[in-house]
Scaffold this active site. Structure first.
Site, PDB file in Angstrom:
ATOM      1  N   ASP A  73     -33.141 -80.042  40.247  1.00 23.71           N
ATOM      2  CA  ASP A  73     -33.306 -78.920  41.170  1.00 23.71           C
ATOM      3  C   ASP A  73     -31.998 -78.585  41.884  1.00 23.71           C
ATOM      4  OD1 ASP A  73     -35.921 -78.701  40.451  1.00 23.71           O
ATOM      5  OD2 ASP A  73     -36.744 -79.581  42.283  1.00 23.71           O
ATOM      6  N   GLY A  74     -31.166 -79.593  42.155  1.00 24.82           N
ATOM      7  CA  GLY A  74     -29.880 -79.337  42.804  1.00 24.82           C
ATOM      8  C   GLY A  74     -28.973 -78.457  41.963  1.00 24.82           C
ATOM      9  N   ASP A 176     -33.275 -84.877  65.892  1.00 21.28           N
ATOM     10  CA  ASP A 176     -32.089 -85.121  65.073  1.00 21.28           C
ATOM     11  C   ASP A 176     -31.608 -83.833  64.416  1.00 21.28           C
ATOM     12  OD1 ASP A 176     -32.118 -87.770  65.715  1.00 21.28           O
ATOM     13  OD2 ASP A 176     -32.816 -88.488  63.762  1.00 21.28           O
ATOM     14  N   GLY A 188     -39.276 -79.249  49.740  1.00 17.44           N
ATOM     15  CA  GLY A 188     -38.078 -80.075  49.808  1.00 17.44           C
ATOM     16  C   GLY A 188     -37.970 -80.870  51.097  1.00 17.44           C
ATOM     17  N   SER A 190     -38.068 -80.007  54.188  1.00 18.74           N
ATOM     18  CA  SER A 190     -39.093 -79.695  55.177  1.00 18.74           C
ATOM     19  C   SER A 190     -40.355 -80.519  54.941  1.00 18.74           C
ATOM     20  CB  SER A 190     -39.426 -78.199  55.140  1.00 18.74           C
ATOM     21  OG  SER A 190     -40.476 -77.876  56.018  1.00 18.74           O
ATOM     22  N   LEU A 191     -40.768 -80.653  53.702  1.00 20.89           N
ATOM     23  CA  LEU A 191     -41.963 -81.433  53.373  1.00 20.89           C
ATOM     24  C   LEU A 191     -41.794 -82.886  53.787  1.00 20.89           C
ATOM     25  CD1 LEU A 191     -44.743 -81.635  51.966  1.00 20.89           C
ATOM     26  CD2 LEU A 191     -43.503 -82.073  49.826  1.00 20.89           C
TER      27      LEU A 191
END
Length: 291
Positions: A73-74, A176, A188, A190-191
């Site tokens: 995916d990156g 943080d 991603g 967020s999950l």
């Protein structure tokens, strides 16, 4: 048809799949082009002799019918940066692990290229997030497919991110960091921080705090027509911001806001694929984990 190939740090053992990809493209009479980054890898790790051309500039890129991302995916996220506002459809060949975006398995290369040649596919439009700032950052590539993130620079104290929606004060996050994710990015970072999953066609952004100090703080979903702005405070003068995997440090004096980008990423959707299928496969939904 013309196709561009893009890869980043591809392991040597995957060049057998690269050879299969070249053979499949040649069989269907595609003209093959590669990015400069991928050309270096081919020369270093492969005895590939199939003819191809190296893309030298954006004008040549604009002539492509497709781009194929080879990696995880990156790599596909980087392919989105390569394409930019040209909106060239991108197909992801997955040699990585998760594959939420790069969905074509290496054992399905010939079938996938056949679908492209036969025009047997659909194009999914994925919203991008755009960073607005009063200082040039990220070499002008101020957009992302997954998320924009503000994060503390070191491991010491948390930061405070005062957040506004269309100029209206929302909240001060003692944390943080803070993530603003697109529907695509909801699977991603967020999950992993407790954010919700959002269907790709939803017209939303999700704001997710990273390790918030107050336990009653939760992610919030807002319209993607909103502009989200920030004021950052902390004990240090510098903070990290990122667009997908690209990061840079900024001072609290830099004015930052995000909103939906005016152009989109176009992802190739092959037959018998659905986002829900990927969720079930990658997250083990529908399996009884008690056994």
């Amino acid at each position: 048809m013309k196709v561009a190939l893009h890869g980043l740090a591809l392991k040597k053992e995957f060049f057998l799949e690269v050879k299969s990809l070249f053979l499949a493209l040649a069989k269907h009479n595609f003209e093959i082009f590669v990015t400069k980054q991928f050309d270096k890898q081919i020369r270093a790790h492969s005895d590939l002799v199939s003819p191809y051309w190296v893309l030298e500039n954006k004008e040549e890129m604009a002539k492509m019918d497709f781009m194929i991302s080879i990696g995880g995916d990156g790599t596909l996220l980087d392919a989105v940066c390569q394409v930019g506002n040209l909106e060239i459809p991108i197909l992801g060949l997955n040699t990585g692990r998760m594959g939420f975006l790069a969905t074509v398995a290496t054992d399905s290369i010939d079938q996938a290229i056949g679908h492209l040649a036969d025009h047997n596919y659909q194009i999914e439009s994925r919203a991008l997030i755009s960073l607005q700032q009063n200082k040039k950052l990220f070499n002008g590539l101020n957009f992302a497919l997954n998320e924009f993130t503000i994060h503390k620079r070191d491991t010491s104290s948390m930061i405070t991110v005062h957040t506004y929606i269309d100029g209206k004060y929302l909240n001060s996050y003692w944390a943080d960091g803070l993530i603003v994710a697109t529907p695509t990015g909801s699977t991603g970072y967020s999950l992993s921080c407790g954010g919700p999953l959002i269907s790709p066609e939803a017209k939303n952004l999700v704001i997710t705090p990273v390790s918030p100090h107050n336990l009653n703080v939760r992610p919030i979903i807002v319209s993607d027509e909103s502009e989200i702005s920030f004021r950052i405070e902390g004990r240090t003068e510098k903070f990290l911001i990122s667009l997908d995997s690209r990061s840079t440090s900024v001072s609290s004096e830099v004015k930052l806001s995000v909103k939906k980008e005016v152009f989109e990423a176009k992802l190739v959707k092959l037959p018998n694929y659905h986002f829900f299928d990927t969720l079930r496969q990658k997250l083990n939904w529908g399996f009884d984990m008690r056994n």
